[in-house]
Design a protein around this motif. Sequence first.
Motif, PDB file in Angstrom:
ATOM      1  N   ASP A 296       3.400  -8.043  -3.186  1.00 40.84           N
ATOM      2  CA  ASP A 296       2.385  -7.397  -4.022  1.00 40.84           C
ATOM      3  C   ASP A 296       1.228  -6.889  -3.162  1.00 40.84           C
ATOM      4  O   ASP A 296       0.707  -5.783  -3.403  1.00 40.84           O
ATOM      5  CB  ASP A 296       1.873  -8.368  -5.081  1.00 40.84           C
ATOM      6  N   GLU A 297       0.853  -7.677  -2.187  1.00 43.45           N
ATOM      7  CA  GLU A 297      -0.219  -7.244  -1.287  1.00 43.45           C
ATOM      8  C   GLU A 297       0.231  -6.038  -0.459  1.00 43.45           C
ATOM      9  O   GLU A 297      -0.539  -5.086  -0.252  1.00 43.45           O
ATOM     10  CB  GLU A 297      -0.611  -8.395  -0.350  1.00 43.45           C
ATOM     11  N   VAL A 298       1.480  -6.098   0.028  1.00 42.22           N
ATOM     12  CA  VAL A 298       2.004  -5.014   0.864  1.00 42.22           C
ATOM     13  C   VAL A 298       2.020  -3.696   0.094  1.00 42.22           C
ATOM     14  O   VAL A 298       1.500  -2.672   0.566  1.00 42.22           O
ATOM     15  CB  VAL A 298       3.414  -5.356   1.380  1.00 42.22           C
ATOM     16  N   TYR A 299       2.594  -3.718  -1.101  1.00 38.88           N
ATOM     17  CA  TYR A 299       2.652  -2.483  -1.889  1.00 38.88           C
ATOM     18  C   TYR A 299       1.250  -2.046  -2.322  1.00 38.88           C
ATOM     19  O   TYR A 299       0.975  -0.842  -2.439  1.00 38.88           O
ATOM     20  CB  TYR A 299       3.570  -2.658  -3.096  1.00 38.88           C
ATOM     21  N   GLY A 300       0.380  -3.015  -2.541  1.00 46.11           N
ATOM     22  CA  GLY A 300      -0.991  -2.677  -2.920  1.00 46.11           C
ATOM     23  C   GLY A 300      -1.724  -1.918  -1.826  1.00 46.11           C
ATOM     24  O   GLY A 300      -2.403  -0.918  -2.092  1.00 46.11           O
ATOM     25  N   LEU A 301      -1.584  -2.390  -0.588  1.00 46.50           N
ATOM     26  CA  LEU A 301      -2.305  -1.706   0.499  1.00 46.50           C
ATOM     27  C   LEU A 301      -1.686  -0.343   0.802  1.00 46.50           C
ATOM     28  O   LEU A 301      -2.390   0.597   1.169  1.00 46.50           O
ATOM     29  CB  LEU A 301      -2.388  -2.592   1.742  1.00 46.50           C
ATOM     30  N   ILE A 302      -0.354  -0.221   0.609  1.00 49.15           N
ATOM     31  CA  ILE A 302       0.281   1.089   0.821  1.00 49.15           C
ATOM     32  C   ILE A 302      -0.186   2.073  -0.250  1.00 49.15           C
ATOM     33  O   ILE A 302      -0.564   3.212   0.053  1.00 49.15           O
ATOM     34  CB  ILE A 302       1.823   0.956   0.804  1.00 49.15           C
ATOM     35  N   GLU A 303      -0.173   1.622  -1.518  1.00 46.03           N
ATOM     36  CA  GLU A 303      -0.574   2.532  -2.597  1.00 46.03           C
ATOM     37  C   GLU A 303      -2.054   2.886  -2.533  1.00 46.03           C
ATOM     38  O   GLU A 303      -2.446   3.983  -2.947  1.00 46.03           O
ATOM     39  CB  GLU A 303      -0.230   1.931  -3.965  1.00 46.03           C
ATOM     40  N   ALA A 304      -2.874   1.979  -2.027  1.00 44.47           N
ATOM     41  CA  ALA A 304      -4.301   2.303  -1.879  1.00 44.47           C
ATOM     42  C   ALA A 304      -4.470   3.520  -0.966  1.00 44.47           C
ATOM     43  O   ALA A 304      -5.410   4.307  -1.123  1.00 44.47           O
ATOM     44  CB  ALA A 304      -5.050   1.103  -1.298  1.00 44.47           C
ATOM     45  N   PHE A 305      -3.523   3.677  -0.033  1.00 49.05           N
ATOM     46  CA  PHE A 305      -3.551   4.838   0.854  1.00 49.05           C
ATOM     47  C   PHE A 305      -2.849   6.042   0.227  1.00 49.05           C
ATOM     48  O   PHE A 305      -3.402   7.148   0.195  1.00 49.05           O
ATOM     49  CB  PHE A 305      -2.889   4.476   2.185  1.00 49.05           C
ATOM     50  N   THR A 306      -1.640   5.862  -0.285  1.00 47.81           N
ATOM     51  CA  THR A 306      -0.843   7.007  -0.753  1.00 47.81           C
ATOM     52  C   THR A 306      -1.444   7.661  -1.991  1.00 47.81           C
ATOM     53  O   THR A 306      -1.277   8.867  -2.195  1.00 47.81           O
ATOM     54  CB  THR A 306       0.606   6.591  -1.055  1.00 47.81           C
ATOM     55  N   GLN A 307      -2.146   6.899  -2.825  1.00 51.88           N
ATOM     56  CA  GLN A 307      -2.727   7.489  -4.034  1.00 51.88           C
ATOM     57  C   GLN A 307      -3.871   8.447  -3.735  1.00 51.88           C
ATOM     58  O   GLN A 307      -4.295   9.200  -4.615  1.00 51.88           O
ATOM     59  CB  GLN A 307      -3.213   6.386  -4.986  1.00 51.88           C
ATOM     60  N   THR A 308      -4.336   8.441  -2.507  1.00 55.10           N
ATOM     61  CA  THR A 308      -5.424   9.353  -2.139  1.00 55.10           C
ATOM     62  C   THR A 308      -4.900  10.684  -1.602  1.00 55.10           C
ATOM     63  O   THR A 308      -5.681  11.577  -1.292  1.00 55.10           O
ATOM     64  CB  THR A 308      -6.319   8.725  -1.053  1.00 55.10           C
ATOM     65  N   LYS A 309      -3.549  10.802  -1.525  1.00 53.31           N
ATOM     66  CA  LYS A 309      -2.964  12.004  -0.933  1.00 53.31           C
ATOM     67  C   LYS A 309      -1.858  12.562  -1.821  1.00 53.31           C
ATOM     68  O   LYS A 309      -1.258  11.839  -2.618  1.00 53.31           O
ATOM     69  CB  LYS A 309      -2.413  11.699   0.472  1.00 53.31           C
ATOM     70  N   THR A 310      -1.606  13.853  -1.663  1.00 51.67           N
ATOM     71  CA  THR A 310      -0.535  14.497  -2.424  1.00 51.67           C
ATOM     72  C   THR A 310       0.816  14.223  -1.772  1.00 51.67           C
ATOM     73  O   THR A 310       0.900  13.796  -0.599  1.00 51.67           O
ATOM     74  CB  THR A 310      -0.746  16.015  -2.486  1.00 51.67           C
ATOM     75  N   LYS A 311       1.879  14.514  -2.515  1.00 55.65           N
ATOM     76  CA  LYS A 311       3.215  14.372  -1.945  1.00 55.65           C
ATOM     77  C   LYS A 311       3.395  15.274  -0.734  1.00 55.65           C
ATOM     78  O   LYS A 311       4.031  14.882   0.252  1.00 55.65           O
ATOM     79  CB  LYS A 311       4.279  14.684  -3.002  1.00 55.65           C
ATOM     80  N   ALA A 312       2.832  16.483  -0.795  1.00 54.62           N
ATOM     81  CA  ALA A 312       2.946  17.405   0.336  1.00 54.62           C
ATOM     82  C   ALA A 312       2.229  16.857   1.567  1.00 54.62           C
ATOM     83  O   ALA A 312       2.739  16.941   2.697  1.00 54.62           O
ATOM     84  CB  ALA A 312       2.388  18.774  -0.040  1.00 54.62           C
ATOM     85  N   GLU A 313       1.061  16.276   1.357  1.00 62.44           N
ATOM     86  CA  GLU A 313       0.310  15.713   2.486  1.00 62.44           C
ATOM     87  C   GLU A 313       1.055  14.527   3.083  1.00 62.44           C
ATOM     88  O   GLU A 313       1.115  14.369   4.317  1.00 62.44           O
ATOM     89  CB  GLU A 313      -1.079  15.287   2.017  1.00 62.44           C
TER      90      GLU A 313
END
Length: 408
Positions: A296-313
Motif C-alpha cells: 500500500d505504501e509502495v503504490y501510494g508513493l508511486i501514485e503520488a508521483f504519477t497523478q501529477t503527470k499525463t499519460k503522455a508525459e
Amino acid sequence: MSASEPRGALTGVRVIDLTQVLAGPFCTQLLADHGAEVLKIEPLKGDETRRLGPYRADDELREISGYYQSVNRNKKSIALDLKSPEGRDILFKLVDGADALVENYRAGVMERFGMSYETLSARNPKLVYAAIRGFGDQRSGESPYVHWPAFDIVGQAMGGIMSITGPDAQTPVKVGPGVGDLIPGMLASFGIVMALMEARRSGVGQFVDVSMVDCVLATCERIINQYTYTGRIPRPEGNRHPLLCPYGVVRASDGWLTISAPTDEFWQKLVTLMDQPHHATDPRYAQNNDRLNHQDEVYGLIEAFTQTKTKAELTALFGGVIPFGPIYDVADIFEEPHFKIREMLVDVEQPGSATSVKVAGVPVKMSRTPGRVRHRAPLLGENTREVLELAGYSGAEADNLFNRNIVK
C-alpha cells in the motif's frame, strides 16, 4: 493464390470446419491465416453468429455480422443439411480428401450423424479429427459434465480464471475477451498442427481432444503452484500481482497505466525517474518481498508521483526504461503506430456496406511463409458450388442438390 504471393506454412492442408460461434471458428481461422484451405460447413440457416451482430448502419444485407467477420476470414462457406443422407454423403466425400476436421458439437452429436471419429478415420486413416467441447471427450476420460453445454463464461468460471480476477477477494469478475473460447481455440490449432506433423511421418491421423475448462486451467498455472506450495487459495486481488511488487495499475492525471518494476534493478530505476532515489535503499522497499509486505505504501508513493503527470508525459519518462504501458481503449489502439506498422488492423470488404471494415491482423509473423488476411469472411454458401466440385458433384447433380434444399 498468385505465383508472386508467398505461401503460408499450411498451404496444401485442407480442413473441414464444422464449428460455430467462437472457439472452433477462431481455431480454424488461425489455420486459414497461415494458408490452410478451410471449408466451413454451415447449416442452411448459417452460423449462429451471422445473426448476433453488430452490423454497419448502412448494411441492409446483414449476411456478415461483425462477430462472424472477426473469426471466419480466409474461409470458404458451404451451407449443407447434415440431417439428410445426401448431406452426409457430401461430407463423407469431402472428408476423403481432407487432412483435418474440426467440430465443436456437444458430445455424441457426430455419432448420431453416423460420422464419429472412428467412422471417418476408417475412410481416411490420415485424418486429424479435433473436437472442442466444454468438458472434453470421453475418449480421453469421461468427465461427469461431458454432456453439459458450455460457453466462454463456463470455461472461465470452472477453469479458475474468474476466481483470481476481480476488484477484491469477494468479487469474481469475468475476463473481458472470450478467453474461455479463445484459449481453447488457440490450443486446438496447436494440437492440430502437431497431429498433422505426426500424420505426415506415420501416415496415421489421430483424435485431438480439447476441453475448454482444461485449457483455461492450464493458463491459470500460477494458482496450482500457489495452492500446492503454500496451501493458500488465491483470490481476486484487483490490479496488483500477489507475488510481485510493484506490478499493477496506477492512475495518471488523465487515465490509467501499468507499471512493472518488481526486480531490484527496475525498482531503482523507477524511484530514480521519480526523483526519489532514497527509496532504493530504504529497507522497507529494498527487495521484492519487502515491497510486497508494504505494498500500500509502495503504490501510494508511486501514485503520488504519477497523478501529477499525463499519460503522455509518463510515456516519455518511463517508456523504454522500465516495463510500462498506458492502458489503451480501442480508439487508442486505432491511433497507435505500433499496430499499424505490425499490420494488426486490416481492412476487409463488408458486403452490404459502402465502406470496408477492420479486423484484427495475424499475430504470428513468419519470415519465409507469412500468414495474412487474404479475404473477408464468406457469405453463407458463397462457395457451395466450388466445394461440391471438390466432392465430385457438378452440373445437373449439383443443381439437384440445390433444388432439393440439401445445400444452399
